[in-house]
Design a protein around this motif. Structure first.
Motif, PDB file in Angstrom:
ATOM      1  N   GLU A  98      30.118  32.800 -19.182  1.00  0.00           N
ATOM      2  CA  GLU A  98      30.368  34.365 -18.952  1.00  0.00           C
ATOM      3  C   GLU A  98      29.438  34.899 -17.980  1.00  0.00           C
ATOM      4  O   GLU A  98      29.757  35.856 -17.281  1.00  0.00           O
ATOM      5  CB  GLU A  98      30.325  35.061 -20.447  1.00  0.00           C
ATOM      6  N   VAL A 119      37.614  29.800 -30.146  1.00  0.00           N
ATOM      7  CA  VAL A 119      38.007  30.680 -29.239  1.00  0.00           C
ATOM      8  C   VAL A 119      38.665  32.123 -29.957  1.00  0.00           C
ATOM      9  O   VAL A 119      38.328  33.026 -29.464  1.00  0.00           O
ATOM     10  CB  VAL A 119      38.901  30.097 -28.293  1.00  0.00           C
ATOM     11  N   TYR A 123      36.717  35.417 -29.262  1.00  0.00           N
ATOM     12  CA  TYR A 123      37.400  36.549 -28.384  1.00  0.00           C
ATOM     13  C   TYR A 123      38.509  37.148 -29.173  1.00  0.00           C
ATOM     14  O   TYR A 123      39.768  37.476 -28.810  1.00  0.00           O
ATOM     15  CB  TYR A 123      38.008  35.802 -27.059  1.00  0.00           C
ATOM     16  N   PRO A 127      41.326  38.832 -24.737  1.00  0.00           N
ATOM     17  CA  PRO A 127      41.734  37.399 -24.110  1.00  0.00           C
ATOM     18  C   PRO A 127      40.302  36.531 -23.779  1.00  0.00           C
ATOM     19  O   PRO A 127      39.385  37.284 -23.526  1.00  0.00           O
ATOM     20  CB  PRO A 127      42.789  37.674 -22.716  1.00  0.00           C
ATOM     21  N   VAL A 128      40.595  35.432 -23.510  1.00  0.00           N
ATOM     22  CA  VAL A 128      39.492  34.685 -22.996  1.00  0.00           C
ATOM     23  C   VAL A 128      39.315  35.055 -21.277  1.00  0.00           C
ATOM     24  O   VAL A 128      40.020  35.305 -20.641  1.00  0.00           O
ATOM     25  CB  VAL A 128      39.702  33.323 -22.821  1.00  0.00           C
ATOM     26  N   ARG A 130      39.285  34.983 -17.608  1.00  0.00           N
ATOM     27  CA  ARG A 130      40.130  34.576 -16.521  1.00  0.00           C
ATOM     28  C   ARG A 130      39.360  33.407 -16.157  1.00  0.00           C
ATOM     29  O   ARG A 130      40.207  32.482 -15.414  1.00  0.00           O
ATOM     30  CB  ARG A 130      41.108  35.472 -15.760  1.00  0.00           C
ATOM     31  N   TRP A 133      38.840  28.272 -18.032  1.00  0.00           N
ATOM     32  CA  TRP A 133      39.997  27.754 -18.304  1.00  0.00           C
ATOM     33  C   TRP A 133      39.814  26.894 -19.511  1.00  0.00           C
ATOM     34  O   TRP A 133      39.022  26.010 -19.484  1.00  0.00           O
ATOM     35  CB  TRP A 133      40.664  27.112 -16.980  1.00  0.00           C
ATOM     36  N   VAL A 153      45.587  30.135 -28.241  1.00  0.00           N
ATOM     37  CA  VAL A 153      44.557  30.703 -27.574  1.00  0.00           C
ATOM     38  C   VAL A 153      44.922  31.882 -26.760  1.00  0.00           C
ATOM     39  O   VAL A 153      46.121  31.477 -26.157  1.00  0.00           O
ATOM     40  CB  VAL A 153      43.405  30.010 -27.111  1.00  0.00           C
ATOM     41  N   ASN A 154      44.199  32.927 -26.771  1.00  0.00           N
ATOM     42  CA  ASN A 154      44.846  34.036 -25.906  1.00  0.00           C
ATOM     43  C   ASN A 154      44.155  33.739 -24.705  1.00  0.00           C
ATOM     44  O   ASN A 154      43.104  34.309 -24.490  1.00  0.00           O
ATOM     45  CB  ASN A 154      44.194  35.357 -26.450  1.00  0.00           C
ATOM     46  N   SER A 155      44.986  33.270 -23.723  1.00  0.00           N
ATOM     47  CA  SER A 155      44.336  32.945 -22.498  1.00  0.00           C
ATOM     48  C   SER A 155      45.432  32.915 -21.427  1.00  0.00           C
ATOM     49  O   SER A 155      46.760  32.298 -21.680  1.00  0.00           O
ATOM     50  CB  SER A 155      43.585  31.651 -22.322  1.00  0.00           C
ATOM     51  N   GLU A 156      45.378  33.388 -20.021  1.00  0.00           N
ATOM     52  CA  GLU A 156      46.319  33.141 -18.997  1.00  0.00           C
ATOM     53  C   GLU A 156      45.851  31.456 -18.422  1.00  0.00           C
ATOM     54  O   GLU A 156      47.080  31.135 -17.508  1.00  0.00           O
ATOM     55  CB  GLU A 156      46.187  34.025 -18.032  1.00  0.00           C
ATOM     56  N   ARG A 158      45.584  28.487 -19.428  1.00  0.00           N
ATOM     57  CA  ARG A 158      45.759  27.295 -20.130  1.00  0.00           C
ATOM     58  C   ARG A 158      45.972  25.990 -19.511  1.00  0.00           C
ATOM     59  O   ARG A 158      47.178  26.167 -18.427  1.00  0.00           O
ATOM     60  CB  ARG A 158      46.613  27.218 -21.473  1.00  0.00           C
TER      61      ARG A 158
END
Length: 255
Positions: A98, A119, A123, A127-128, A130, A133, A153-156, A158
């Motif tokens: 981070e 995760v 979070y 979201p995680v 960006r 990954w 998991v809340n991520s774009e 993945r």
């Protein structure tokens, strides 16, 4: 250990943890174990302990030494979500990612439910980031539950590594996944991958709008069989999810 990588889909590796234990058939011929065990008992070598699990707090600051943005594969020589890694150390790894947010970090695991649970707790409010990954390894149809854990998991950002691909995956829903890497096994005793298995995943990626990257056929050595699938290279990459400041820095060299 942090170093320039020969892996086609990343720039560098960073190993705040080394060593692991096997959790499925994809681990049977583990390249990391084979490499690490060569050095067992060599006093002073980073792998003096072979492939036994070891935490390296001294390596947590290594991403800060790279001023230029890079794609960094986290724990190429381990699994960050191994059950014997204390949560507080995982926290320190995520804290470092981070803070050194000018890189993209590629975190890959076979322990998908443990990653999902961690995760979700870390979070819970959103979201995680960006630039972090999250990915899972899936070697055959028996382990596609890892895909569902990843979707939890809340991520774009993945992604899935279908490597080593050890069997045909007839159908899997990849909607919501950004990227898929497919490759055959390499090294002593490598189990062959059939072309139909790779083609099937390529078609699923096309159907579900997933960037498709064909890494290798595998064999005695990683490059033994080359990288061509049906006569062409498949170098799909999800550039659309790379944060813009990092994208601007990477594009001249990587695109």
């Amino acid at each position: 250990m942090a170093q320039k990588s020969e892996i086609e889909w990343t720039d560098a590796t960073w190993n705040p943890v080394t060593g692991c234990t096997k959790v499925g058939p994809g681990c049977d011929n583990c390249y990391a174990e084979r490499f690490a065990e060569r050095w067992r008992g060599i006093v002073g070598h980073p792998y003096e302990q072979g492939f036994d699990l070891k935490l390296w707090p001294s390596r947590l600051e290594q991403p800060f030494l790279w001023k230029k943005p890079r794609m960094i594969f986290v724990n190429s020589m381990s699994d960050l979500f191994h059950k014997n890694i204390d949560r507080t150390f995982i926290d320190q790894v995520f804290d470092a990612m981070e803070r050194a947010d000018w890189h993209v970090y590629q975190v890959l695991t076979k322990r998908s439910s443990l990653m999902r649970n961690y995760v979700r707790a870390r979070y819970s409010g959103g979201p995680v980031p960006r630039h972090i990954w999250l990915g899972v390894s899936v070697e055959d149809a028996a382990h596609t539950s890892r895909v569902e854990h990843l979707k939890g998991v809340n991520s774009e950002a993945r992604f899935i590594s279908f490597e080593p691909l050890l069997g045909r995956i007839e159908d899997v829903d990849l909607r919501g996944i950004a990227w898929a890497i497919v490759g055959g096994e390499s090294g002593p005793g490598a189990r062959p991958m059939q072309a139909d298995w790779a083609r099937r995943l390529r078609d699923i990626c096309d159907r579900d709008d997933v960037a498709f990257f064909f890494k290798q056929w595998g064999g005695a050595r990683p490059k033994s069989g080359g990288r061509l699938l049906d006569g062409e290279e498949w170098n799909g990459f999800p550039w659309q999810i790379v944060p813009k400041p990092i994208l601007d820095a990477l594009q001249p060299e990587s695109v």
